[in-house]
Design an enzyme around this catalytic site. Structure first.
Site, PDB file in Angstrom:
ATOM      1  CE1 TYR A  82      32.144  50.601  34.196  1.00 50.74           C
ATOM      2  CE2 TYR A  82      29.780  50.727  33.774  1.00 50.74           C
ATOM      3  CZ  TYR A  82      30.974  51.351  34.075  1.00 50.74           C
ATOM      4  OH  TYR A  82      31.014  52.721  34.272  1.00 50.74           O
ATOM      5  CB  SER A  98      28.077  53.497  36.458  1.00 51.24           C
ATOM      6  OG  SER A  98      27.211  53.381  35.336  1.00 51.24           O
TER       7      SER A  98
HETATM    8  P1  NAP Z   1      37.592  56.984  30.034  1.00 53.45           P
HETATM    9  O1  NAP Z   1      37.427  58.207  29.212  1.00 53.45           O
HETATM   10  O2  NAP Z   1      37.610  55.650  29.368  1.00 53.45           O
HETATM   11  O3  NAP Z   1      38.887  57.142  30.944  1.00 53.45           O
HETATM   12  C1  NAP Z   1      39.244  56.111  31.830  1.00 53.45           C
HETATM   13  C2  NAP Z   1      40.279  56.635  32.797  1.00 53.45           C
HETATM   14  O4  NAP Z   1      40.677  55.548  33.672  1.00 53.45           O
HETATM   15  C3  NAP Z   1      41.521  57.146  32.087  1.00 53.45           C
HETATM   16  O5  NAP Z   1      41.962  58.325  32.707  1.00 53.45           O
HETATM   17  C4  NAP Z   1      42.528  56.016  32.313  1.00 53.45           C
HETATM   18  O6  NAP Z   1      43.868  56.456  32.387  1.00 53.45           O
HETATM   19  C5  NAP Z   1      42.096  55.482  33.673  1.00 53.45           C
HETATM   20  N1  NAP Z   1      42.574  54.105  33.855  1.00 53.45           N
HETATM   21  C6  NAP Z   1      42.139  52.976  33.236  1.00 53.45           C
HETATM   22  N2  NAP Z   1      42.901  51.933  33.607  1.00 53.45           N
HETATM   23  C7  NAP Z   1      43.818  52.409  34.485  1.00 53.45           C
HETATM   24  C8  NAP Z   1      44.888  51.821  35.220  1.00 53.45           C
HETATM   25  N3  NAP Z   1      45.184  50.510  35.126  1.00 53.45           N
HETATM   26  N4  NAP Z   1      45.629  52.614  36.024  1.00 53.45           N
HETATM   27  C9  NAP Z   1      45.359  53.953  36.109  1.00 53.45           C
HETATM   28  N5  NAP Z   1      44.371  54.554  35.449  1.00 53.45           N
HETATM   29  C10 NAP Z   1      43.620  53.790  34.629  1.00 53.45           C
HETATM   30  O7  NAP Z   1      36.428  56.861  31.141  1.00 53.45           O
HETATM   31  P2  NAP Z   1      35.415  57.971  31.692  1.00 53.45           P
HETATM   32  O8  NAP Z   1      34.187  57.880  30.880  1.00 53.45           O
HETATM   33  O9  NAP Z   1      36.088  59.272  31.881  1.00 53.45           O
HETATM   34  O10 NAP Z   1      35.061  57.306  33.107  1.00 53.45           O
HETATM   35  C11 NAP Z   1      35.563  57.792  34.335  1.00 53.45           C
HETATM   36  C12 NAP Z   1      34.802  57.082  35.471  1.00 53.45           C
HETATM   37  O11 NAP Z   1      33.410  57.346  35.340  1.00 53.45           O
HETATM   38  C13 NAP Z   1      34.954  55.562  35.423  1.00 53.45           C
HETATM   39  O12 NAP Z   1      35.028  55.042  36.728  1.00 53.45           O
HETATM   40  C14 NAP Z   1      33.659  55.111  34.759  1.00 53.45           C
HETATM   41  O13 NAP Z   1      33.310  53.795  35.079  1.00 53.45           O
HETATM   42  C15 NAP Z   1      32.687  56.125  35.309  1.00 53.45           C
HETATM   43  N6  NAP Z   1      31.488  56.298  34.467  1.00 53.45           N
HETATM   44  C16 NAP Z   1      31.561  56.723  33.171  1.00 53.45           C
HETATM   45  C17 NAP Z   1      30.401  56.858  32.422  1.00 53.45           C
HETATM   46  C18 NAP Z   1      30.395  57.330  30.990  1.00 53.45           C
HETATM   47  O14 NAP Z   1      29.313  57.278  30.362  1.00 53.45           O
HETATM   48  N7  NAP Z   1      31.487  57.804  30.449  1.00 53.45           N
HETATM   49  C19 NAP Z   1      29.160  56.539  33.012  1.00 53.45           C
HETATM   50  C20 NAP Z   1      29.123  56.095  34.313  1.00 53.45           C
HETATM   51  C21 NAP Z   1      30.283  55.986  35.041  1.00 53.45           C
HETATM   52  P3  NAP Z   1      44.815  56.493  31.069  1.00 53.45           P
HETATM   53  O15 NAP Z   1      44.193  57.460  30.115  1.00 53.45           O
HETATM   54  O16 NAP Z   1      46.132  56.940  31.575  1.00 53.45           O
HETATM   55  O17 NAP Z   1      44.824  55.099  30.529  1.00 53.45           O
END
Ligand code: NAP
Length: 254
Positions: free
Chosen positions: A167, A153
């Site tokens: 985080y 991130s």
């Molecule tokens: P999200 O919509 O909150 O989804 C999180 C994902 O992580 C879901 O698929 C969830 O699975 C999975 N997860 C969480 N806990 C888990 C566990 N214990 N075991 C297996 N899977 C688990 O997040 P996102 O925004 O798509 O983020 C995806 C990645 O991008 C993350 O690493 C995040 O830090 C990074 N990121 C996001 C942003 C942003 O602005 N969105 C920015 C920078 C980086 P379930 O649905 O099955 O619970």
């Protein structure tokens, strides 16, 4: 040409595990990789119906996919995920996408429990899954090589939004791990890179945070999940064959 100057082993579409692959950025990654010909092992933790529906949608379009439940906070379930994914064929790629923001409070209000829950997913699970992938893909262990992409991130460099300092620290750990592991396995046919998204429209970003993008993001908007998936797909493709240990920022200029 001697070995040291040979290109990495052929990197054609193969079996790729996408952790947290049924929702948000992971959903977009699974969908795009399947469209590009990869067989996708879609890991999920909570919602079987959603993960099965995505696997079915991919299969109905002629692709190959399998939904696999594994809570990545449990090391035994990480190992089981890799064993199940082998039903699709030999592993060729891993996308460490699953992530959590942790408890959104100031550092003095964090506890050992809130920090453990955060680090178990964002850092420990990323490393354990990468280890499982290396064991299967490394030429050192008889594998055919492969690719690992970790989700970082921009927070790793900015320090995180208020309440999200731990985080940001987990993502800095992901970036250091990406560089170090890339060095460790560079001569074993494995490339390791990271994608660092900025504010991206998913469940992770509540509406008031998304609104911030109008002022803090040079392009004035949040990213779309497909824009992050494109970077991941590039790093998995032969187009990035000389890239390892890199962090690709996809943040609208932030
Ligand atoms: P999200 O919509 O909150 O989804 C999180 C994902 O992580 C879901 O698929 C969830 O699975 C999975 N997860 C969480 N806990 C888990 C566990 N214990 N075991 C297996 N899977 C688990 O997040 P996102 O925004 O798509 O983020 C995806 C990645 O991008 C993350 O690493 C995040 O830090 C990074 N990121 C996001 C942003 C942003 O602005 N969105 C920015 C920078 C980086 P379930 O649905 O099955 O619970």
């Amino acid at each position: 040409m001697n070995d040291a100057h040979s290109p990495a082993p052929a990197q054609t579409p193969g079996v790729v595990i996408v952790t947290g692959g049924s929702r948000g950025i992971g959903h977009a990654i699974s969908t795009l990789l399947a469209r590009e010909g990869h067989a996708v092992a879609i890991n999920y933790a909570t919602n079987a119906a959603r993960a099965e529906a995505l696997a079915r949608a991919i299969t109905e379009r002629g692709g190959r996919a399998m939904a696999i439940r594994a809570d990545l906070s449990r090391p035994g379930e990480i190992r089981a995920l890799f064993t199940r994914a082998h039903e699709l064929g030999p592993l060729w790629g891993l996308v460490n996408n699953a992530g959590v923001t942790g408890t959104k409070v100031r550092v003095e209000e964090q506890t050992a429990e809130t920090l453990d829950a955060l680090f178990d997913i964002n850092v420990r699970a990323t490393m354990l899954a990468a280890g499982e992938a290396v064991r299967r893909m490394s030429t050192r262990h008889g594998g055919r090589g492969g690719v690992i992409v970790n989700l970082s991130s921009v927070a790793a460099r900015l320090g995180g939004l208020p309440g999200l300092v731990p985080y940001a620290a987990t993502k800095a750990a992901v970036e250091a791990f990406t560089r170090g592991l890339a060095n460790e396995v560079a001569r074993e046919g494995i490339r390791v890179n990271a994608v660092a998204p900025g504010l991206t429209a998913t469940d992770m970003v509540p509406p008031e945070t998304a609104k911030l993008a109008e002022t803090v993001v040079p392009m004035g908007r949040v990213g779309h999940v497909d824009e992050i998936a494109q970077a991941v797909a590039f790093l998995l493709s032969p187009a990035s064959s000389y890239m390892t240990g890199s962090v690709m920022t996809v943040s609208g200029g932030r």
